[in-house]
Design an enzyme around this catalytic site. Structure first.
Site, PDB file in Angstrom:
ATOM      1  N   SER A 105     101.831  69.315   2.942  1.00 55.86           N
ATOM      2  CA  SER A 105     102.791  68.814   3.999  1.00 55.86           C
ATOM      3  C   SER A 105     102.238  68.032   5.043  1.00 55.86           C
ATOM      4  CB  SER A 105     103.535  69.829   4.511  1.00 55.86           C
ATOM      5  OG  SER A 105     102.809  70.676   5.325  1.00 55.86           O
ATOM      6  N   GLY A 106     100.999  68.164   5.195  1.00 50.49           N
ATOM      7  CA  GLY A 106     100.252  67.471   6.329  1.00 50.49           C
ATOM      8  C   GLY A 106     100.270  68.093   7.478  1.00 50.49           C
ATOM      9  N   HIS A 189      94.679  32.340 -25.585  1.00 49.35           N
ATOM     10  CA  HIS A 189      93.670  33.342 -26.387  1.00 49.35           C
ATOM     11  C   HIS A 189      92.241  33.199 -26.182  1.00 49.35           C
ATOM     12  CE1 HIS A 189      97.096  35.102 -29.041  1.00 49.35           C
ATOM     13  NE2 HIS A 189      97.600  33.759 -28.595  1.00 49.35           N
ATOM     14  N   SER A 319      70.756  36.893  -8.235  1.00 51.56           N
ATOM     15  CA  SER A 319      69.703  37.977  -8.930  1.00 51.56           C
ATOM     16  C   SER A 319      68.431  38.182  -8.259  1.00 51.56           C
ATOM     17  CB  SER A 319      69.314  37.406 -10.303  1.00 51.56           C
ATOM     18  OG  SER A 319      68.386  38.031 -11.150  1.00 51.56           O
ATOM     19  N   ASN A 327      76.029  33.845  -8.735  1.00 51.79           N
ATOM     20  CA  ASN A 327      76.866  34.326  -9.157  1.00 51.79           C
ATOM     21  C   ASN A 327      78.486  34.463  -8.491  1.00 51.79           C
ATOM     22  OD1 ASN A 327      75.256  35.565 -11.362  1.00 51.79           O
ATOM     23  ND2 ASN A 327      74.621  37.315  -9.891  1.00 51.79           N
ATOM     24  N   GLU A 332      84.324  38.636  -8.159  1.00 52.81           N
ATOM     25  CA  GLU A 332      84.051  40.023  -8.769  1.00 52.81           C
ATOM     26  C   GLU A 332      84.440  41.034  -7.627  1.00 52.81           C
ATOM     27  OE1 GLU A 332      80.007  38.797 -11.208  1.00 52.81           O
ATOM     28  OE2 GLU A 332      79.952  39.491  -9.097  1.00 52.81           O
TER      29      GLU A 332
END
Length: 467
Positions: A105-106, A189, A319, A327, A332
């Site tokens: 219920s908090g 596709h 990297s 990248n 991401e």
């Protein structure tokens, strides 16, 4: 002494209906909060600041309403309101140490707020302000916590999410307008398809976001309905009949968000259907962001062995072992945000199912996950707009080269030469690695001028039957 941990320093003795226990001397909380700290050493995650802010605002509005109704001494109400507003403004956030995974219920968090505000108000007034009798007057955890879920989410939507989504939408529209003359190979596709304009691609992203904004706007009508005044089960026991409406009005005047008391307080306390609905809308926005992020990643792939249709801004080395590698870090990050929001939605959905009879008993975890989704969607939308969309450039030469060699352009000849001859022409172009225009000159009786007209990529992006 860490306010969120157990003190190894001086303590004081506090009492509640279950007896005495030690509380850190410097803590603003009292016995019931301390019991919850000791009972729930589960995650180390406390209730979000946005939620505590909402609880503080509720206590502020409640004290003022009770004073106006003649139920609470004006000086006591003023002391409570002053303390509650400090809580709402985040001044005492370190004194809300209870784990998210607590009583469903908090109640522990509601009493945490009551105790902190009581202590602060007592210090201001110079006489005892009781956490239950005064700070919690006309309230129950069962209506305060559902109200705080709605209020915290509504304020975040108003101040953070909608401005962020609007900014992202505007950035996408601006980018689309700047790319209207850029034509690229469409893909279905992940395979070559008919050409599209970059403005159509980015414009579709913009419309995904505008649809998300519309969905949120629709849900806000229900989100702005508050359970306050329903007290324990929705009957309004121990609350003045005007209390809930007055609280909603005070909250509206203070925040600028149009809150109203729910017309069915039983729904407001027993269910979290609106939180589940809102989470579903946030999930839809997350799915939209994931689609946009992945499209950006694919188009940016390369620079030599991928599509290399666009260049995202270079933000950081990509990297620790491959020098020069860059990248697509922002897409991401946004993709991970989408995954988080979708996971949060699953938790909220399960939480929403836990409305047992007259009370939902997964309120804290619903609040925590809903606020988390609102936070990361708001922040990631701005980052995506500013650090990816606004600054990416297009590689028109690469796009034009691929487009010229795309045999799927033969689709534009279907209405003239038929599907079978079109398929044979495309296969020959694939096999020989030649532009479709060159092969069609050999396989059809159309002259070069007619072929160029029918196969014009710019015209093909306008749709319709070619002929």
């Amino acid at each position: 002494m860490s306010a969120r941990g157990k003190s190894r320093g001086p303590v004081r003795i506090e009492r509640d209906s279950m007896g005495e226990l030690e509380v850190p001397e410097e803590a603003l909380w009292a016995a019931q909060t301390q019991r919850a700290v000791e009972n729930f050493p589960i995650s180390g995650r406390v209730m979000p600041a946005a939620f505590i802010r909402a609880v503080g605002l509720i206590k502020w509005a409640a004290a003022g309403s009770n004073s106006d109704l003649g139920l609470l001494d004006k000086k006591i109400a003023e002391a409570i309101q002053s303390a509650a507003m400090e809580v709402a403004e985040g001044a005492h956030y370190d004194h809300f140490p209870i784990d998210v995974f607590q009583t469903g219920s908090g109640t522990s968090t509601n009493m945490n707020a009551n105790e902190v505000i009581s202590r602060l108000a007592t210090e201001r007034l110079g006489s005892k302000v009781h956490p239950n009798d005064h700070v919690n007057m006309c309230q129950s955890s069962n209506d305060v916590i559902p109200t705080a879920i709605h209020v915290s989410a509504a304020l975040m939507i108003d101040k953070e999410l909608l401005p962020a989504l609007t900014h992202l939408h505007k950035t996408l529209v601006t980018k689309a307008d700047s790319l209207d003359d850029v034509i690229k190979t469409g893909r279905t596709h992940l395979m070559d398809a008919m050409p599209v304009r970059m403005s159509q691609v980015v414009g579709a992203w913009a419309n995904q976001i505008s649809d998300g904004i519309a969905r949120i706007d629709d849900t806000r009508k229900r989100l702005h309905r508050l359970a306050q005044g329903g007290t324990a089960v929705g009957t309004g026991i121990n609350a003045h009949p005007e209390f809930g409406a007055r609280v909603a009005k005070a909250m509206s005047q203070h925040t600028g968000v149009s809150f109203t008391q729910s017309d069915d307080l039983f729904v407001g306390i027993a269910t979290q259907d609106t939180a589940v609905e809102l989470s579903g809308q946030l999930r839809s926005i997350a799915v939209s962001l994931l689609k946009i992020a992945n499209d950006l990643r694919w188009m940016n792939s390369g620079p030599l062995a991928g599509l290399s249709e666009i260049h995202l801004p270079s933000l950081q080395p990509g990297s620790s072992i491959m020098p020069g590698k860059i990248n697509p870090v922002v897409p991401e990050a946004v993709a991970m945000v989408a995954a988080q929001v979708i996971g949060n939605d699953a938790t909220i959905t399960i939480g929403g199912q836990s409305g047992n009879f007259e009370l939902n008993v997964m309120l804290p975890v619903i609040a925590d996950n809903l606020i988390d989704s609102l936070t990361v969607l708001s922040n990631s939308s701005r980052v995506l707009a500013d650090s990816a969309i606004a600054g990416f450039t297009v590689n028109q030469d690469a796009m034009a080269e691929v487009l010229q060699r795309n045999p799927i352009l033969v689709t534009a000849l279907n209405s003239v030469i038929g599907y079978d001859l079109g398929a044979a022409t495309a296969k020959k172009a694939y096999a020989e690695g030649r532009p479709i225009l060159d092969v069609a000159r050999e396989t059809t009786d159309l002259d070069e001028a007619e072929l160029r007209r029918l196969l014009d990529p710019e015209k093909l992006t306008r749709g319709g039957i070619q002929g």
